[in-house]
Write a protein that holds these residues in place. Structure first.
Motif, PDB file in Angstrom:
ATOM      1  N   GLN A  64      49.987  35.447  41.903  1.00 52.12           N
ATOM      2  CA  GLN A  64      48.940  35.622  42.901  1.00 52.12           C
ATOM      3  C   GLN A  64      48.890  37.063  43.404  1.00 52.12           C
ATOM      4  O   GLN A  64      47.815  37.675  43.503  1.00 52.12           O
ATOM      5  CB  GLN A  64      49.163  34.651  44.062  1.00 52.12           C
ATOM      6  CG  GLN A  64      49.002  33.190  43.666  1.00 52.12           C
ATOM      7  CD  GLN A  64      49.366  32.237  44.786  1.00 52.12           C
ATOM      8  OE1 GLN A  64      50.003  32.625  45.771  1.00 52.12           O
ATOM      9  NE2 GLN A  64      48.990  30.981  44.650  1.00 52.12           N
ATOM     10  N   VAL A  65      50.056  37.629  43.732  1.00 52.44           N
ATOM     11  CA  VAL A  65      50.094  39.023  44.181  1.00 52.44           C
ATOM     12  C   VAL A  65      49.739  39.968  43.035  1.00 52.44           C
ATOM     13  O   VAL A  65      49.049  40.979  43.229  1.00 52.44           O
ATOM     14  CB  VAL A  65      51.484  39.347  44.764  1.00 52.44           C
ATOM     15  CG1 VAL A  65      51.579  40.813  45.159  1.00 52.44           C
ATOM     16  CG2 VAL A  65      51.774  38.473  45.972  1.00 52.44           C
ATOM     17  N   ALA A  66      50.195  39.646  41.817  1.00 52.69           N
ATOM     18  CA  ALA A  66      49.888  40.502  40.669  1.00 52.69           C
ATOM     19  C   ALA A  66      48.395  40.501  40.367  1.00 52.69           C
ATOM     20  O   ALA A  66      47.851  41.520  39.917  1.00 52.69           O
ATOM     21  CB  ALA A  66      50.677  40.027  39.451  1.00 52.69           C
ATOM     22  N   LEU A  67      47.708  39.393  40.611  1.00 50.62           N
ATOM     23  CA  LEU A  67      46.260  39.356  40.425  1.00 50.62           C
ATOM     24  C   LEU A  67      45.568  40.353  41.358  1.00 50.62           C
ATOM     25  O   LEU A  67      44.687  41.119  40.936  1.00 50.62           O
ATOM     26  CB  LEU A  67      45.736  37.951  40.680  1.00 50.62           C
ATOM     27  CG  LEU A  67      45.671  36.985  39.490  1.00 50.62           C
ATOM     28  CD1 LEU A  67      45.243  35.601  39.956  1.00 50.62           C
ATOM     29  CD2 LEU A  67      44.722  37.492  38.430  1.00 50.62           C
ATOM     30  N   ALA A  68      45.981  40.332  42.620  1.00 46.40           N
ATOM     31  CA  ALA A  68      45.384  41.272  43.581  1.00 46.40           C
ATOM     32  C   ALA A  68      45.715  42.710  43.214  1.00 46.40           C
ATOM     33  O   ALA A  68      44.845  43.608  43.283  1.00 46.40           O
ATOM     34  CB  ALA A  68      45.868  40.948  44.992  1.00 46.40           C
ATOM     35  N   ALA A  69      46.956  42.982  42.816  1.00 41.64           N
ATOM     36  CA  ALA A  69      47.344  44.345  42.437  1.00 41.64           C
ATOM     37  C   ALA A  69      46.583  44.814  41.199  1.00 41.64           C
ATOM     38  O   ALA A  69      46.157  45.974  41.112  1.00 41.64           O
ATOM     39  CB  ALA A  69      48.849  44.408  42.192  1.00 41.64           C
ATOM     40  N   LEU A 114      50.508  46.737  47.085  1.00 35.99           N
ATOM     41  CA  LEU A 114      50.465  45.500  46.302  1.00 35.99           C
ATOM     42  C   LEU A 114      51.286  45.625  45.022  1.00 35.99           C
ATOM     43  O   LEU A 114      51.974  44.676  44.624  1.00 35.99           O
ATOM     44  CB  LEU A 114      49.016  45.157  45.963  1.00 35.99           C
ATOM     45  CG  LEU A 114      48.166  44.575  47.099  1.00 35.99           C
ATOM     46  CD1 LEU A 114      46.711  44.446  46.665  1.00 35.99           C
ATOM     47  CD2 LEU A 114      48.697  43.220  47.542  1.00 35.99           C
ATOM     48  N   LEU A 115      51.224  46.783  44.372  1.00 37.18           N
ATOM     49  CA  LEU A 115      51.997  46.959  43.139  1.00 37.18           C
ATOM     50  C   LEU A 115      53.493  46.957  43.420  1.00 37.18           C
ATOM     51  O   LEU A 115      54.268  46.364  42.661  1.00 37.18           O
ATOM     52  CB  LEU A 115      51.582  48.269  42.460  1.00 37.18           C
ATOM     53  CG  LEU A 115      50.256  48.231  41.705  1.00 37.18           C
ATOM     54  CD1 LEU A 115      49.862  49.625  41.256  1.00 37.18           C
ATOM     55  CD2 LEU A 115      50.355  47.313  40.496  1.00 37.18           C
TER      56      LEU A 115
END
Length: 351
Positions: A64-69, A114-115
């Motif tokens: 989920q966080v990787a999608l945003a990043a 985010l990254l």
């Protein structure tokens, strides 16, 4: 105030910087798209395997966080390509002068944050898969027989599909099925003495057998599937229970899923690291290009001496300037303000 990390950028180096940034920004867009694809693939895998993960397992936060990043990196790359191309054209650059500042701030704070968060999750969360799969697979096997219980009626189908697709059996091996009742009571004959003896011999009143579901059978075995009485050496001629891989899947589903998901997480972590490096280079290059052009008043082909920098001054000077420009400088109180000087009176001529 001396600028931080100044770099002289005359015309030709400035043009080469803009051209290199254009290419690097497209590479960043590509890695951002790959990040989106890999994180989406991992998210879909977790959606299919969610039944076999404990609800408290935090691993799902990684994709989920990787999608945003990845989305922010893709946007930063596209914007960087547009800004670097516009910096070579005097007619296209003026609109970008108002955009570059917010773009750099958003890319540094939002995208970089985010990254970094996604990289931290990629390093920390795969360890939680071990306990999450242990609990989730145990719960799924325990509800294998509950084909008519609301909320668990699909456990049998999902577990059979898992064992057939991933070539595994049980949680850690086929003998895990020996310790649970996986046959529904509605299919047991209460008049069968063997069934009654097995239930009465168990403290918890469970019907336990030394057998496995059909999905544990290896279709490449040269003999028919052997599912029952696997502990009895005399039940099946020429069958060696010490070598069940000739008839049953040898690996447990825990190890297979753990390796599969950790491999996807490792691939995603490597792509996130490359994306973070590229985004850092693009943002640094855009900052140097922006400050160099601002030193020329936005003139693209100016021949004057100019330099790019990261910050116009040291951190202390920047904070002091921001404090003063923010209108928070100390002012004298009204009673302490010096009185205004009265205008000089003109001397009237004497009568």
């Amino acid at each position: 105030m001396a600028p931080v990390l100044p770099l002289a950028l005359p015309l030709q180096p400035r043009i080469r910087l803009a051209q290199g940034l254009w290419l690097l920004s497209w590479v960043l867009s590509l890695t951002g798209g790959i990040t989106l694809f890999c994180s989406g693939h991992l998210l879909v895998q977790l959606w299919h395997l969610g039944t076999f993960l404990a609800p408290s397992c935090p691993f799902i936060a990684l994709p989920q966080v990787a999608l945003a990043a990845g989305a922010v990196a893709l946007g930063t790359g596209l914007a960087g390509a547009g800004a670097s191309r516009a910096s070579l054209d005097a007619a296209q650059y003026p609109p970008w002068r108002r955009v570059l500042g917010p773009l750099l701030m958003a890319g540094t704070a939002g995208g970089g944050g985010l990254l970094v968060l996604a990289l931290g999750l990629a390093l920390a969360l795969p360890g939680s898969l071990n306990s999450g799969l242990e609990e989730g697979l145990g719960s799924a096997m325990a509800h294998y027989k509950d084909t008519e219980v609301p909320g668990h009626c699909h456990a049998k189908r999902l577990l059979d599909e898992l064992q057939l697709r991933h070539h595994c059996c049980g949680r850690h091996g086929y003998k895990d099925w020996f310790g649970i009742q996986w046959v529904s009571s509605r299919y047991l004959d209460p008049n069968d003495q063997d069934v009654v003896d097995r239930i009465q011999s168990n403290v918890e009143g469970l019907y336990l057998i030394d057998g496995v579901p059909f999905s544990c059978c290896n279709p490449h075995s040269p003999r028919p599937c052997l599912q029952n009485r696997l502990s009895d050496p005399h039940a099946h001629p020429l069958f060696n229970p010490r070598q069940p891989n000739l008839n049953l899947w040898a690996q447990g589903c825990h190890g297979v899923l753990l390796g599969h998901l950790q491999g996807l997480a490792g691939t995603l972590g490597s792509i996130l690291a490359v994306t973070f490096l590229l985004q850092t280079l693009v943002l640094l290059g855009l900052r140097y290009l922006q400050t160099a052009l601002e030193g020329l008043g936005g003139v693209i082909d100016g021949e004057g001496e100019t330099q790019g920098y990261l910050f116009p001054g040291g951190l202390r000077d920047m904070l002091n300037t921001a404090w003063l420009q923010g209108g928070v400088a100390p002012r004298p109180a009204p009673e302490e303000a010096p009185p205004e000087e009265e205008p000089p009176k003109e001397d009237l001529p004497e009568a």
